[in-house]
Scaffold this motif. Structure first.
Motif, mmCIF file in Angstrom:
data_model
loop_
_atom_site.group_PDB
_atom_site.id
_atom_site.type_symbol
_atom_site.label_atom_id
_atom_site.label_comp_id
_atom_site.label_asym_id
_atom_site.label_seq_id
_atom_site.Cartn_x
_atom_site.Cartn_y
_atom_site.Cartn_z
ATOM 1 N N VAL A 149 -58.895 -8.524 10.031
ATOM 2 C CA VAL A 149 -58.096 -8.075 9.030
ATOM 3 C C VAL A 149 -57.017 -8.521 10.640
ATOM 4 O O VAL A 149 -57.030 -7.498 11.822
ATOM 5 N N ALA A 150 -56.378 -9.327 10.892
ATOM 6 C CA ALA A 150 -55.577 -9.566 11.583
ATOM 7 C C ALA A 150 -53.805 -9.712 11.257
ATOM 8 O O ALA A 150 -53.544 -10.115 9.968
ATOM 9 N N TYR A 151 -53.132 -9.720 11.746
ATOM 10 C CA TYR A 151 -51.564 -9.391 11.417
ATOM 11 C C TYR A 151 -50.707 -9.690 12.619
ATOM 12 O O TYR A 151 -51.220 -8.582 13.807
ATOM 13 N N GLY A 152 -50.244 -10.526 12.828
ATOM 14 C CA GLY A 152 -49.669 -10.361 14.216
ATOM 15 C C GLY A 152 -47.327 -10.613 13.651
ATOM 16 O O GLY A 152 -47.441 -11.249 13.060
ATOM 17 N N VAL A 153 -46.862 -10.098 14.918
ATOM 18 C CA VAL A 153 -45.282 -10.866 14.586
ATOM 19 C C VAL A 153 -44.870 -10.279 15.533
ATOM 20 O O VAL A 153 -44.962 -9.745 16.605
ATOM 21 N N ALA A 154 -43.608 -11.362 15.573
ATOM 22 C CA ALA A 154 -42.993 -11.322 17.318
ATOM 23 C C ALA A 154 -44.121 -12.008 18.769
ATOM 24 O O ALA A 154 -43.837 -11.521 19.631
ATOM 25 N N GLY A 155 -44.639 -13.122 18.365
ATOM 26 C CA GLY A 155 -45.924 -12.688 19.469
ATOM 27 C C GLY A 155 -46.787 -12.005 19.478
ATOM 28 O O GLY A 155 -47.556 -11.820 20.776
ATOM 29 N N ARG A 156 -46.684 -10.781 18.580
ATOM 30 C CA ARG A 156 -47.546 -9.121 19.503
ATOM 31 C C ARG A 156 -48.502 -9.801 18.260
ATOM 32 O O ARG A 156 -48.262 -8.833 17.134
ATOM 33 N N LEU A 199 -52.632 -6.266 14.327
ATOM 34 C CA LEU A 199 -54.363 -5.644 14.133
ATOM 35 C C LEU A 199 -55.204 -6.974 14.534
ATOM 36 O O LEU A 199 -54.984 -7.959 14.482
ATOM 37 N N ASP A 200 -55.928 -6.692 15.454
ATOM 38 C CA ASP A 200 -57.044 -7.683 15.938
ATOM 39 C C ASP A 200 -58.093 -7.552 15.678
ATOM 40 O O ASP A 200 -59.037 -7.195 16.515
ATOM 41 N N GLY A 201 -58.471 -7.944 14.286
ATOM 42 C CA GLY A 201 -59.986 -8.200 13.519
ATOM 43 C C GLY A 201 -60.478 -6.091 12.837
ATOM 44 O O GLY A 201 -61.787 -6.716 13.795
ATOM 45 N N VAL A 202 -59.579 -6.463 12.420
ATOM 46 C CA VAL A 202 -59.893 -4.300 12.046
ATOM 47 C C VAL A 202 -61.267 -5.098 10.828
ATOM 48 O O VAL A 202 -60.955 -5.167 9.914
ATOM 49 N N GLU A 203 -61.594 -3.043 11.850
ATOM 50 C CA GLU A 203 -62.905 -3.273 10.443
ATOM 51 C C GLU A 203 -62.965 -1.764 10.016
ATOM 52 O O GLU A 203 -62.517 -1.302 10.907
ATOM 53 N N LEU A 204 -63.138 -1.675 8.709
ATOM 54 C CA LEU A 204 -62.799 -0.108 8.371
ATOM 55 C C LEU A 204 -63.426 -0.449 6.693
ATOM 56 O O LEU A 204 -63.280 -0.585 5.957
ATOM 57 N N THR A 205 -64.443 0.485 6.450
ATOM 58 C CA THR A 205 -64.877 0.825 4.659
ATOM 59 C C THR A 205 -65.383 1.946 4.710
ATOM 60 O O THR A 205 -65.607 3.391 5.972
ATOM 61 N N VAL A 206 -64.385 3.243 4.207
ATOM 62 C CA VAL A 206 -64.469 4.240 3.448
ATOM 63 C C VAL A 206 -64.773 4.269 2.649
ATOM 64 O O VAL A 206 -64.457 4.012 1.022
ATOM 65 N N PHE A 237 -56.050 4.148 17.053
ATOM 66 C CA PHE A 237 -55.803 2.408 17.379
ATOM 67 C C PHE A 237 -56.242 2.166 18.911
ATOM 68 O O PHE A 237 -55.681 2.591 19.795
ATOM 69 N N HIS A 238 -56.705 0.673 19.476
ATOM 70 C CA HIS A 238 -56.998 1.074 20.756
ATOM 71 C C HIS A 238 -57.082 -0.775 20.965
ATOM 72 O O HIS A 238 -57.876 -1.796 20.583
ATOM 73 N N GLU A 239 -56.199 -0.954 21.304
ATOM 74 C CA GLU A 239 -55.255 -2.801 21.258
ATOM 75 C C GLU A 239 -55.359 -3.693 19.790
ATOM 76 O O GLU A 239 -56.278 -5.035 19.635
ATOM 77 N N GLY A 240 -55.212 -2.810 19.210
ATOM 78 C CA GLY A 240 -55.569 -3.696 17.731
ATOM 79 C C GLY A 240 -56.657 -3.330 16.834
ATOM 80 O O GLY A 240 -56.778 -4.062 15.991
ATOM 81 N N ARG A 241 -57.511 -2.990 17.200
ATOM 82 C CA ARG A 241 -58.544 -1.982 16.412
ATOM 83 C C ARG A 241 -58.575 -1.363 16.115
ATOM 84 O O ARG A 241 -58.312 0.128 16.847
ATOM 85 N N LEU A 242 -59.154 -0.821 15.075
ATOM 86 C CA LEU A 242 -59.743 0.292 14.781
ATOM 87 C C LEU A 242 -61.674 0.939 15.917
ATOM 88 O O LEU A 242 -62.207 0.168 15.180
ATOM 89 N N VAL A 243 -60.916 2.462 16.436
ATOM 90 C CA VAL A 243 -62.478 2.580 17.219
ATOM 91 C C VAL A 243 -62.495 4.055 16.838
ATOM 92 O O VAL A 243 -61.378 5.260 16.420
ATOM 93 N N SER A 244 -64.044 5.008 16.978
ATOM 94 C CA SER A 244 -63.997 5.987 17.049
ATOM 95 C C SER A 244 -63.118 6.663 17.915
ATOM 96 O O SER A 244 -63.180 6.538 19.577
ATOM 97 N N ALA A 245 -62.905 7.479 17.714
ATOM 98 C CA ALA A 245 -62.073 8.843 18.134
ATOM 99 C C ALA A 245 -62.857 9.680 19.236
ATOM 100 O O ALA A 245 -62.193 10.281 20.280
ATOM 101 N N GLN A 246 -63.991 10.067 18.508
ATOM 102 C CA GLN A 246 -64.581 10.356 19.400
ATOM 103 C C GLN A 246 -65.083 9.574 20.550
ATOM 104 O O GLN A 246 -64.805 10.222 22.087
ATOM 105 N N GLU A 247 -64.652 8.584 21.098
ATOM 106 C CA GLU A 247 -65.332 7.337 22.189
ATOM 107 C C GLU A 247 -64.549 7.371 22.991
ATOM 108 O O GLU A 247 -64.291 7.013 24.173
ATOM 109 N N GLU A 248 -63.119 8.192 22.387
ATOM 110 C CA GLU A 248 -62.205 7.554 23.058
ATOM 111 C C GLU A 248 -61.764 8.806 24.065
ATOM 112 O O GLU A 248 -60.514 8.993 25.013
ATOM 113 N N ARG A 249 -62.305 9.828 23.689
ATOM 114 C CA ARG A 249 -62.166 11.553 24.558
ATOM 115 C C ARG A 249 -63.299 10.966 25.887
ATOM 116 O O ARG A 249 -63.388 10.299 25.815
#
Length: 219
Positions: A6-13, A16-23, A207-219
């Protein structure tokens, strides 16, 4: 619930940049990140309120991007529930009347809507009141959760649901929310700034640079 590329931008920003999520049903996910990173955009995509530039948004087995405006509205009413930070309730109505609104908009008969609303409020421990404004903040959020659940949604979304609460009220509402996937068989997505709330989720994301990453990996 599934998001694919999933990608979405507004005003050149690019928000969402290729978001992947399955729950899957019966599970929960939390999403954290600074203001403006795309959390609200993600929720609006899941509700079908904005259409991403590309990708798939699947709720209850249906790619909602393929639905007409009328079909999307009907699908949203039946399969998606939303809990807002401040409840977004009508204070002058009774708790049951606030909950009934969602059922009536979905086309249910008044008696059926009232019966389901009253049972759900009782199950969630909401006291009777002449007006919703007479309840405590935590009790009002329980009414908001009941309204979101009354149509037995496949997907329950919560946007900063404990942000206006403190202490015992915050913990009680968090307990209630994170028990709903198991008890109601739905998928729960919670957007929050509260790390203690986010850690309750089965899947913890940031969120990290428009993508979803594991919160544990960001710690």
């Amino acid at each position: 619930m599934r998001l694919s590329d999933v990608a979405y931008g507004v005003a050149g920003r690019r928000l969402l940049d290729g978001v992947e999520l399955t729950v899957p049903a019966g599970r929960s996910a939390s999403v954290m990140g600074p203001s403006g990173c795309g959390k609200s955009t993600l929720l609006m995509c899941l509700m079908g309120l904005i259409r991403p530039g590309s990708g798939t948004v699947e709720v209850a087995g249906q790619d909602i991007m393929r639905l007409s405006a009328r079909g999307l509205a009907a699908h949203r009413r039946r399969h998606i529930g939303m809990v807002f930070q401040f409840g977004e309730l009508l204070p002058e109505l009774t708790p049951a009347e606030n909950v009934m609104i969602a059922s009536l908009l979905a086309g249910d008969a008044v008696d059926d809507a009232r019966s389901r609303a009253e049972k759900l409020l009782a199950d969630l421990g909401v006291p009777e009141a002449a007006a919703t404004q007479d309840l405590s903040g935590g009790e009002r959020q329980r009414v908001a959760v009941a309204r979101a659940l009354v149509n037995t949604p496949a997907l329950l979304l919560a946007d900063e649901p404990t942000g206006a609460l403190d202490g015992e009220q915050r913990e009680a509402v968090a307990d209630l929310l994170f028990s709903t996937p198991r008890e109601h068989g739905c998928t729960l997505i919670v957007v929050t700034h509260d790390a203690s709330v986010a850690r309750r989720a089965d899947i913890q994301l940031r969120f990290h640079e428009g993508r979803l990453v594991s919160a544990q990996e960001e710690r």
